[in-house]
Design a protein around this motif. Structure first.
Motif, PDB file in Angstrom:
ATOM      1  N   ILE A   1       0.823  -1.203   0.000  1.00 48.99           N
ATOM      2  CA  ILE A   1       0.000   0.000   0.000  1.00 48.99           C
ATOM      3  C   ILE A   1       0.858   1.253   0.000  1.00 48.99           C
ATOM      4  N   GLN A   2       2.125   1.117   0.394  1.00 44.24           N
ATOM      5  CA  GLN A   2       3.042   2.262   0.357  1.00 44.24           C
ATOM      6  C   GLN A   2       3.218   2.773  -1.079  1.00 44.24           C
ATOM      7  N   ILE A   3       3.240   1.866  -2.041  1.00 40.66           N
ATOM      8  CA  ILE A   3       3.394   2.277  -3.438  1.00 40.66           C
ATOM      9  C   ILE A   3       2.131   2.993  -3.903  1.00 40.66           C
ATOM     10  N   VAL A   4       0.968   2.478  -3.517  1.00 39.09           N
ATOM     11  CA  VAL A   4      -0.287   3.147  -3.866  1.00 39.09           C
ATOM     12  C   VAL A   4      -0.330   4.537  -3.254  1.00 39.09           C
ATOM     13  N   ASP A   5       0.014   4.642  -1.980  1.00 40.95           N
ATOM     14  CA  ASP A   5       0.008   5.944  -1.304  1.00 40.95           C
ATOM     15  C   ASP A   5       0.972   6.921  -1.963  1.00 40.95           C
ATOM     16  N   MET A   6       2.121   6.425  -2.379  1.00 39.85           N
ATOM     17  CA  MET A   6       3.101   7.268  -3.066  1.00 39.85           C
ATOM     18  C   MET A   6       2.507   7.851  -4.345  1.00 39.85           C
ATOM     19  N   LEU A   7       1.858   7.016  -5.135  1.00 43.06           N
ATOM     20  CA  LEU A   7       1.268   7.479  -6.391  1.00 43.06           C
ATOM     21  C   LEU A   7       0.127   8.465  -6.136  1.00 43.06           C
ATOM     22  N   LEU A   8      -0.661   8.207  -5.097  1.00 43.16           N
ATOM     23  CA  LEU A   8      -1.749   9.135  -4.765  1.00 43.16           C
ATOM     24  C   LEU A   8      -1.198  10.487  -4.318  1.00 43.16           C
ATOM     25  N   GLN A   9      -0.095  10.466  -3.579  1.00 43.07           N
ATOM     26  CA  GLN A   9       0.539  11.727  -3.168  1.00 43.07           C
ATOM     27  C   GLN A   9       1.069  12.486  -4.382  1.00 43.07           C
ATOM     28  N   GLU A  10       1.662  11.757  -5.320  1.00 46.78           N
ATOM     29  CA  GLU A  10       2.153  12.397  -6.540  1.00 46.78           C
ATOM     30  C   GLU A  10       0.990  12.963  -7.363  1.00 46.78           C
ATOM     31  N   MET A  11      -0.120  12.238  -7.400  1.00 48.71           N
ATOM     32  CA  MET A  11      -1.320  12.732  -8.087  1.00 48.71           C
ATOM     33  C   MET A  11      -1.843  14.013  -7.445  1.00 48.71           C
ATOM     34  N   GLU A  12      -1.911  14.006  -6.122  1.00 49.89           N
ATOM     35  CA  GLU A  12      -2.415  15.175  -5.402  1.00 49.89           C
ATOM     36  C   GLU A  12      -1.536  16.393  -5.666  1.00 49.89           C
ATOM     37  N   LYS A  13      -0.242  16.152  -5.699  1.00 48.16           N
ATOM     38  CA  LYS A  13       0.709  17.244  -5.959  1.00 48.16           C
ATOM     39  C   LYS A  13       0.502  17.829  -7.353  1.00 48.16           C
ATOM     40  N   SER A  14       0.134  16.966  -8.311  1.00 48.97           N
ATOM     41  CA  SER A  14      -0.064  17.441  -9.688  1.00 48.97           C
ATOM     42  C   SER A  14      -1.461  18.020  -9.905  1.00 48.97           C
ATOM     43  N   GLY A  15      -2.348  17.835  -8.923  1.00 46.85           N
ATOM     44  CA  GLY A  15      -3.694  18.392  -9.036  1.00 46.85           C
ATOM     45  C   GLY A  15      -4.716  17.468  -9.668  1.00 46.85           C
ATOM     46  N   ALA A  16      -4.362  16.200  -9.853  1.00 49.18           N
ATOM     47  CA  ALA A  16      -5.303  15.246 -10.455  1.00 49.18           C
ATOM     48  C   ALA A  16      -6.378  14.842  -9.448  1.00 49.18           C
ATOM     49  N   ARG A  17      -7.570  14.538  -9.952  1.00 49.89           N
ATOM     50  CA  ARG A  17      -8.672  14.079  -9.119  1.00 49.89           C
ATOM     51  C   ARG A  17      -8.955  12.604  -9.379  1.00 49.89           C
ATOM     52  N   LEU A  18      -9.540  11.946  -8.377  1.00 52.19           N
ATOM     53  CA  LEU A  18      -9.834  10.521  -8.458  1.00 52.19           C
ATOM     54  C   LEU A  18     -11.280  10.267  -8.071  1.00 52.19           C
ATOM     55  N   TRP A  19     -12.005   9.606  -8.983  1.00 56.02           N
ATOM     56  CA  TRP A  19     -13.371   9.163  -8.688  1.00 56.02           C
ATOM     57  C   TRP A  19     -13.383   7.643  -8.646  1.00 56.02           C
ATOM     58  N   LEU A  20     -13.796   7.080  -7.532  1.00 53.68           N
ATOM     59  CA  LEU A  20     -13.939   5.637  -7.401  1.00 53.68           C
ATOM     60  C   LEU A  20     -15.412   5.263  -7.471  1.00 53.68           C
ATOM     61  N   ARG A  21     -15.661   3.928  -7.512  1.00 59.15           N
ATOM     62  CA  ARG A  21     -17.040   3.430  -7.657  1.00 59.15           C
ATOM     63  C   ARG A  21     -17.761   4.146  -8.810  1.00 59.15           C
ATOM     64  N   THR A  22     -17.045   4.319  -9.895  1.00 61.98           N
ATOM     65  CA  THR A  22     -17.571   5.025 -11.067  1.00 61.98           C
ATOM     66  C   THR A  22     -17.492   4.103 -12.276  1.00 61.98           C
ATOM     67  N   ALA A  23     -18.613   3.850 -12.922  1.00 61.59           N
ATOM     68  CA  ALA A  23     -18.676   2.920 -14.057  1.00 61.59           C
ATOM     69  C   ALA A  23     -18.685   3.671 -15.381  1.00 61.59           C
ATOM     70  N   ILE A  24     -18.131   3.035 -16.402  1.00 57.82           N
ATOM     71  CA  ILE A  24     -18.125   3.589 -17.751  1.00 57.82           C
ATOM     72  C   ILE A  24     -19.348   3.064 -18.493  1.00 57.82           C
ATOM     73  N   LYS A  25     -20.176   3.953 -18.979  1.00 56.98           N
ATOM     74  CA  LYS A  25     -21.374   3.536 -19.704  1.00 56.98           C
ATOM     75  C   LYS A  25     -21.221   3.696 -21.210  1.00 56.98           C
ATOM     76  N   GLU A  26     -20.521   4.735 -21.639  1.00 55.24           N
ATOM     77  CA  GLU A  26     -20.381   4.996 -23.071  1.00 55.24           C
ATOM     78  C   GLU A  26     -19.213   5.932 -23.309  1.00 55.24           C
ATOM     79  N   VAL A  27     -18.510   5.698 -24.402  1.00 53.42           N
ATOM     80  CA  VAL A  27     -17.434   6.600 -24.829  1.00 53.42           C
ATOM     81  C   VAL A  27     -17.625   6.888 -26.305  1.00 53.42           C
TER      82      VAL A  27
END
Length: 394
Positions: free
Chosen positions: A104-130
């Motif tokens: 989980i340390q690797i996951v946390d590291m990537l999430l910290q890097e994402m937060e620093k870059s300003g990226a957002r994360l939506w979980l429990r989100t399904a793809i219906k159409e592209v």
């Protein structure tokens, strides 16, 4: 809503791309937590890369495709990030690097890097159409029971392959890529145990060092007998090079010159039982099992040169034909995927539709066991992210 970049999939490749792609990035995933395959990998310690990673350790219809991304973001680059975040690690074997603590340390590291870059994360989100219209991607999502339409300049497919469906793995990346004109190479389970019915059930749990090969590759690592067949690192490795109906060749004594040893023992220790001698080099349960398939009775002194040659062949070139594999249920990765012919090797962007990227396991690039597939996820994610940044700045 509108974002510059929408990333489908919060696995290793998707999180890495999000951490590097600049501002105004949204990552979505159907799971309740990000990086689930990272979390379960390496027995919970994450084999996050390999010190010896190079393009020769990858399978693809185009063996040269992975070279560019792997060269521009190497294992040493990822190790530098791990060190910067204070994550302790060690080499286990054959260049395989693991966290000292939990994955989980690797996951946390990537999430910290994402937060620093300003990226957002939506979980429990399904793809219906592209779809793609008026120069932008339009993605219909279902979040918290309601539909949300997201438009984006860039769309990154990072939903992985079909392996481990109990974690929600699907072929959705393949479907979307095909929708936009991309071809697929044949997909099948890779890094997967091979099945033999109940042939080896009597010695389930026995492990031994081997050299396992076919006409395409060979791997000197451990093999494990199971109730269903064969597993262990050597089997997982050769499974990527195996097709149904083919044989594998098992050398049970890769570090021993058996023929010469038995000839010498015939002179110096001829009264020793053959089975007793073999038990000094192989697990006793395995020797007992082999004795039901080949003649291991008698003393070494009784062995003729012909029988020594026959024994050597039986134990160092044991030809086995699997009935199949355990399939995507236990496969660590999916072999094949979106054809590299339709992707730019430097950027991982579609040659058919600017702004569409395919990264990670969804691409027809599959690494060996031992951290190689994670390194491809990191490198391909960075390649796409850097290209997005480069295009944004002109």
């Amino acid at each position: 809503m509108h974002v510059t970049t929408l990333i489908l999939g919060a696995g290793a490749a998707g999180l890495m791309a999000a951490a590097q792609a600049g501002p105004d990035v949204l990552v979505i995933d159907h799971a309740k937590a990000p990086g689930e395959k990272i979390r379960i990998s390496g027995g919970g310690r994450c084999n996050f890369t390999n010190m010896y990673c190079d393009p020769d350790s990858f399978l693809s219809e185009n063996p040269h495709f992975a070279k560019s991304a792997l060269a521009r973001y190497t294992q040493w680059d990822f190790i530098e990030m791990v060190d910067r975040h204070g994550i302790a690690w060690h080499e286990k074997t054959l260049g395989q690097l693991f966290c000292d603590g939990k994955s989980i340390q690797i996951v946390d590291m990537l999430l910290q890097e994402m937060e620093k870059s300003g990226a957002r994360l939506w979980l429990r989100t399904a793809i219906k159409e592209v779809r793609h219209a008026d120069g932008r991607f339009v993605t219909l999502l279902e979040k918290e029971g309601r539909d949300v339409e997201v438009t984006s300049q860039n769309l990154i497919l990072a939903t992985g392959g079909k392996s481990i469906p109990k974690m929600g793995a699907t072929g959705i990346a393949y479907d979307i890529a095909q929708q936009f004109g991309h071809d697929l190479t044949e997909t099948r389970p890779a890094l997967v145990p091979l099945t033999f019915g109940d042939r080896f059930s009597a010695i389930s749990g026995v492990a031994t060092n081997t050299l396992i090969s076919n006409d395409k590759a060979s791997f000197p690592e451990a093999m494990l007998f199971t109730h269903r067949g064969l597993s262990g690192p050597a089997i997982l490795q050769i499974s990527s090079y195996w097709h149904e109906g083919q044989e594998i060749v098992v050398n049970l004594l890769p570090d021993l010159e058996l023929s010469g040893l038995l000839r010498d023992k015939r002179q110096s220790d001829g009264k020793r039982a053959l089975s007793a001698e073999l038990t000094t080099h192989l697990p006793a349960r395995l020797v007992s099992f082999l004795g039901q398939e080949i003649d291991l009775k008698g003393n070494i002194a009784d062995l003729s040169d012909t029988r020594i040659d026959q024994l050597t062949d039986a134990l160092t070139a044991w030809r086995l034909k699997p009935t199949g594999s355990e399939g995507y249920r236990t496969a660590e990765v999916t072999l094949g995927g979106v054809s590299t012919a339709g992707l730019d090797s430097k950027s991982l962007m579609s040659k058919h539709l600017p702004g569409l990227y395919v990264i990670g396991e969804a691409v027809d690039v599959t690494g060996w066991l031992g951290g190689y597939n994670f390194q491809w996820a990191w490198a391909s994610g960075v390649a796409a992210a850097r290209d997005i940044q480069s295009r944004a700045t002109g």
